[in-house]
Design a protein around this motif. Sequence first.
Motif, PDB file in Angstrom:
ATOM      1  N   GLN A  75       0.824  -1.202   0.000  1.00  0.00           N
ATOM      2  CA  GLN A  75       0.000   0.000   0.000  1.00  0.00           C
ATOM      3  C   GLN A  75       0.860   1.253   0.000  1.00  0.00           C
ATOM      4  O   GLN A  75       0.540   2.237  -0.649  1.00  0.00           O
ATOM      5  N   LYS A  76       1.968   1.224   0.731  1.00  0.00           N
ATOM      6  CA  LYS A  76       2.821   2.402   0.824  1.00  0.00           C
ATOM      7  C   LYS A  76       3.594   2.665  -0.460  1.00  0.00           C
ATOM      8  O   LYS A  76       4.164   3.736  -0.617  1.00  0.00           O
ATOM      9  N   SER A  77       3.623   1.685  -1.366  1.00  0.00           N
ATOM     10  CA  SER A  77       4.263   1.953  -2.654  1.00  0.00           C
ATOM     11  C   SER A  77       3.466   2.996  -3.435  1.00  0.00           C
ATOM     12  O   SER A  77       3.980   3.632  -4.344  1.00  0.00           O
ATOM     13  N   ASN A  78       2.205   3.183  -3.063  1.00  0.00           N
ATOM     14  CA  ASN A  78       1.360   4.222  -3.653  1.00  0.00           C
ATOM     15  C   ASN A  78       1.207   5.381  -2.679  1.00  0.00           C
ATOM     16  O   ASN A  78       0.123   5.946  -2.534  1.00  0.00           O
ATOM     17  N   TYR A  79       2.304   5.740  -2.019  1.00  0.00           N
ATOM     18  CA  TYR A  79       2.218   6.708  -0.929  1.00  0.00           C
ATOM     19  C   TYR A  79       1.694   8.069  -1.382  1.00  0.00           C
ATOM     20  O   TYR A  79       1.021   8.760  -0.621  1.00  0.00           O
ATOM     21  N   THR A  80       1.973   8.478  -2.618  1.00  0.00           N
ATOM     22  CA  THR A  80       1.491   9.798  -3.048  1.00  0.00           C
ATOM     23  C   THR A  80      -0.032   9.808  -3.178  1.00  0.00           C
ATOM     24  O   THR A  80      -0.665  10.847  -2.961  1.00  0.00           O
ATOM     25  N   LYS A  81      -0.623   8.678  -3.512  1.00  0.00           N
ATOM     26  CA  LYS A  81      -2.085   8.602  -3.567  1.00  0.00           C
ATOM     27  C   LYS A  81      -2.676   8.686  -2.155  1.00  0.00           C
ATOM     28  O   LYS A  81      -3.737   9.295  -1.957  1.00  0.00           O
TER      29      LYS A  81
ATOM     30  N   ASP B  15       1.121  14.562  -9.868  1.00  0.00           N
ATOM     31  CA  ASP B  15       1.988  14.053  -8.812  1.00  0.00           C
ATOM     32  C   ASP B  15       3.398  14.585  -9.057  1.00  0.00           C
ATOM     33  O   ASP B  15       4.030  14.247 -10.057  1.00  0.00           O
TER      34      ASP B  15
ATOM     35  N   THR C 102       7.591   5.407   4.595  1.00  0.00           N
ATOM     36  CA  THR C 102       7.210   4.105   4.036  1.00  0.00           C
ATOM     37  C   THR C 102       7.712   2.956   4.899  1.00  0.00           C
ATOM     38  O   THR C 102       7.337   1.809   4.675  1.00  0.00           O
TER      39      THR C 102
END
Length: 254
Positions: free
Chosen positions: A3-9, A116, A190
Amino acid sequence: MAQKSNYTKINSKMWDEWASAGGEWSLAINHQDFVDAIQGNFNIYLTPCKPVPHNWFIPFEKAKILGLASGGGQQCPVFAAQHAQVTVFDYSDKQLELEKMVSTREGYSIDLVKGDMSKTFPFEDETFDMIFNPVSNCYIQDVEHVWQECFRVLKKGGVLLSGFANPALYLFGEDEEALQVVNKLPYDGTKNTVENGEELIKNGGVQFSHSLETQIGGQLKAGFTLQDLYEDHHHKGKITEYMPCYIATKSIKY
């Protein structure tokens, strides 16, 4: 960790929630503020408490200005009031909606771009005369990428105004009244133990400390010339009694 790999979302959703709740960085200027700005009476902030010196600004008339992660209807309407051509680049729909609300109310045009800033900016080389970037790169893992993109999209002679956190701010925990060291630096959000997206949002999103080497040194490495800087304190919490918590820089692309 996936989930944190999409931290900017995650951070984008957090800003949407903050804006919807009327957070302090999402309180758009009122009509009288806009009228005052037309007359040249305004303060704009890169950091929480100290306004940007007016001698840091370029002449606004017809200048192409990029508000980088600067949605919310607080700063960019001032540039528009001074007849600049303003583009707001932000990853939060709600922050961009506030910009649209002010521009509709006051009757000026503004370009709103959702994006982004951890990715390549969606602008051509040498597009802007000035970039205004208030505290926000704490939500981006690779800050040197941001400086490189800023350098690319600025015209020669263009100005980068940026605010960012003193990395020492990230030594301490969530308790703003008790200065207990809980993190090693650099802090990487992260790698913390919280995995649930909603909990991450509640805890301020996925943030990163950045060293002065990557903040100021990163600007120099990208090709900028540092012209000036100042420090600012936090607007809340115990730490501000002991140290300045933010830095603002003015850099030039020669």
